[in-house]
Design a protein around this motif. Structure first.
Motif, PDB file in Angstrom:
ATOM      1  N   ILE A 269      -2.972   0.690  -4.482  1.00  0.00           N
ATOM      2  CA  ILE A 269      -2.032  -0.353  -4.099  1.00  0.00           C
ATOM      3  C   ILE A 269      -0.781  -0.243  -4.978  1.00  0.00           C
ATOM      4  O   ILE A 269      -0.752   0.551  -5.923  1.00  0.00           O
ATOM      5  CB  ILE A 269      -2.648  -1.762  -4.223  1.00  0.00           C
ATOM      6  CG1 ILE A 269      -3.119  -2.034  -5.664  1.00  0.00           C
ATOM      7  CG2 ILE A 269      -3.799  -1.920  -3.237  1.00  0.00           C
ATOM      8  CD1 ILE A 269      -3.658  -3.440  -5.890  1.00  0.00           C
TER       9      ILE A 269
ATOM     10  N   ALA B   7       1.915  -5.419  -4.946  1.00  0.00           N
ATOM     11  CA  ALA B   7       0.647  -6.040  -4.557  1.00  0.00           C
ATOM     12  C   ALA B   7       0.024  -6.796  -5.728  1.00  0.00           C
ATOM     13  O   ALA B   7      -0.514  -7.902  -5.563  1.00  0.00           O
ATOM     14  CB  ALA B   7      -0.312  -4.984  -4.033  1.00  0.00           C
TER      15      ALA B   7
ATOM     16  N   TYR C  99       0.792  -1.229   0.000  1.00  0.00           N
ATOM     17  CA  TYR C  99       0.000   0.000   0.000  1.00  0.00           C
ATOM     18  C   TYR C  99       0.832   1.292   0.000  1.00  0.00           C
ATOM     19  O   TYR C  99       0.421   2.286  -0.612  1.00  0.00           O
ATOM     20  CB  TYR C  99      -0.931   0.018   1.223  1.00  0.00           C
ATOM     21  CG  TYR C  99      -1.986  -1.053   1.192  1.00  0.00           C
ATOM     22  CD1 TYR C  99      -3.185  -0.869   0.506  1.00  0.00           C
ATOM     23  CD2 TYR C  99      -1.795  -2.270   1.842  1.00  0.00           C
ATOM     24  CE1 TYR C  99      -4.162  -1.858   0.476  1.00  0.00           C
ATOM     25  CE2 TYR C  99      -2.764  -3.274   1.816  1.00  0.00           C
ATOM     26  CZ  TYR C  99      -3.940  -3.064   1.131  1.00  0.00           C
ATOM     27  OH  TYR C  99      -4.902  -4.035   1.087  1.00  0.00           O
TER      28      TYR C  99
ATOM     29  N   TRP D 215      -7.417   1.101  -6.680  1.00  0.00           N
ATOM     30  CA  TRP D 215      -7.951  -0.133  -6.095  1.00  0.00           C
ATOM     31  C   TRP D 215      -9.361   0.143  -5.591  1.00  0.00           C
ATOM     32  O   TRP D 215      -9.571   0.946  -4.679  1.00  0.00           O
ATOM     33  CB  TRP D 215      -7.038  -0.608  -4.960  1.00  0.00           C
ATOM     34  CG  TRP D 215      -7.462  -1.894  -4.313  1.00  0.00           C
ATOM     35  CD1 TRP D 215      -7.507  -3.124  -4.881  1.00  0.00           C
ATOM     36  CD2 TRP D 215      -7.877  -2.067  -2.950  1.00  0.00           C
ATOM     37  NE1 TRP D 215      -7.929  -4.066  -3.964  1.00  0.00           N
ATOM     38  CE2 TRP D 215      -8.153  -3.440  -2.769  1.00  0.00           C
ATOM     39  CE3 TRP D 215      -8.017  -1.198  -1.869  1.00  0.00           C
ATOM     40  CZ2 TRP D 215      -8.590  -3.959  -1.556  1.00  0.00           C
ATOM     41  CZ3 TRP D 215      -8.456  -1.712  -0.657  1.00  0.00           C
ATOM     42  CH2 TRP D 215      -8.735  -3.082  -0.509  1.00  0.00           C
TER      43      TRP D 215
ATOM     44  N   GLY E 296       1.489   3.625  -3.060  1.00  0.00           N
ATOM     45  CA  GLY E 296       0.817   2.940  -4.165  1.00  0.00           C
ATOM     46  C   GLY E 296       0.222   3.921  -5.163  1.00  0.00           C
ATOM     47  O   GLY E 296      -0.267   4.995  -4.798  1.00  0.00           O
TER      48      GLY E 296
END
Length: 206
Positions: free
Chosen positions: A49, A53, A24, A31, A27
């Motif tokens: 994210i 990820a 996170y 998302w 990021g």
């Protein structure tokens, strides 16, 4: 046809482990969570994210213009369209529509119109939707040209309803009822030619 039959690809997303900062921190990948799925067009997300990820978890990219249906809890049955490529959590069912068969916005309107039918399919203590039940949901599939005409009419009514600068609240409420009336008639195809003519004339007058 069923939703499963008109899709190129159907998938759910994933939720990277919250306690892992590398998923996170800083990021940049949009998302989407189910609380953001509210019969709308998604142009941005509240959360992001990382590339790590996507590589290490079940979260995955989906292209723009997918029909997204929330499948869990209070949000279950609500749908949206993503206008940007993004990733989603595992409680979103993401349907990439085959453009040779159906117009994605037409499918969105059909799914929205069957919201109550989807609610009837909820099961379990949390009221979740089974992905297979969503994929088995049937919608009418006329020619692409007819689908596009329906989308144009409904988009026009939707724009009128969404413009808070038009008229008094009573007028806005009347427009919403008018929109719902034509939406139901259009998607029931009874009779299609007459309904399209009436709705198109009404939309142009406004």
């Amino acid at each position: 046809m069923t939703l499963g039959e008109i899709c190129k690809n159907i998938c759910s997303g994933g939720t990277p482990l919250k306690g892992n900062s590398e998923f996170y921190e800083n990021g940049t990948i949009p998302w989407l969570r189910t609380q953001e799925v509210v019969f709308n067009e998604i142009t941005k997300t509240e959360c992001f994210i990382t590339e790590t990820a996507v590589k290490k978890t079940s979260a995955k990219w989906i292209p723009a213009n997918c029909v997204i249906v929330a499948i869990s809890g209070a949000s279950a049955g609500r749908c949206a369209i993503n206008k940007i490529p993004l990733t989603t959590n595992q409680h979103c069912l993401n349907m990439e529509i085959n453009s040779n068969v159906a117009h994605y916005k037409y499918v969105f309107y059909c799914v929205q119109n069957q919201y109550n039918e989807l609610l009837d399919k909820k099961e379990g203590a949390r009221g979740d939707l089974n992905a297979s039940r969503i994929k088995s949901l049937k919608i009418p599939v006329p020619s692409l040209s007819v689908q596009e005409r329906i989308v144009n009419v409904l988009d026009n009514f939707d724009a009128i309803c969404s413009d808070l600068n038009i008229g008094l609240p009573a007028e806005i409420d009347a427009r919403k009822k008018q929109y719902e009336y034509y939406r139901d008639l259009l998607l029931n195809f009874d009779p299609l030619g007459t309904v399209l003519a009436q709705a198109s004339k009404q939309a142009s007058n406004n």
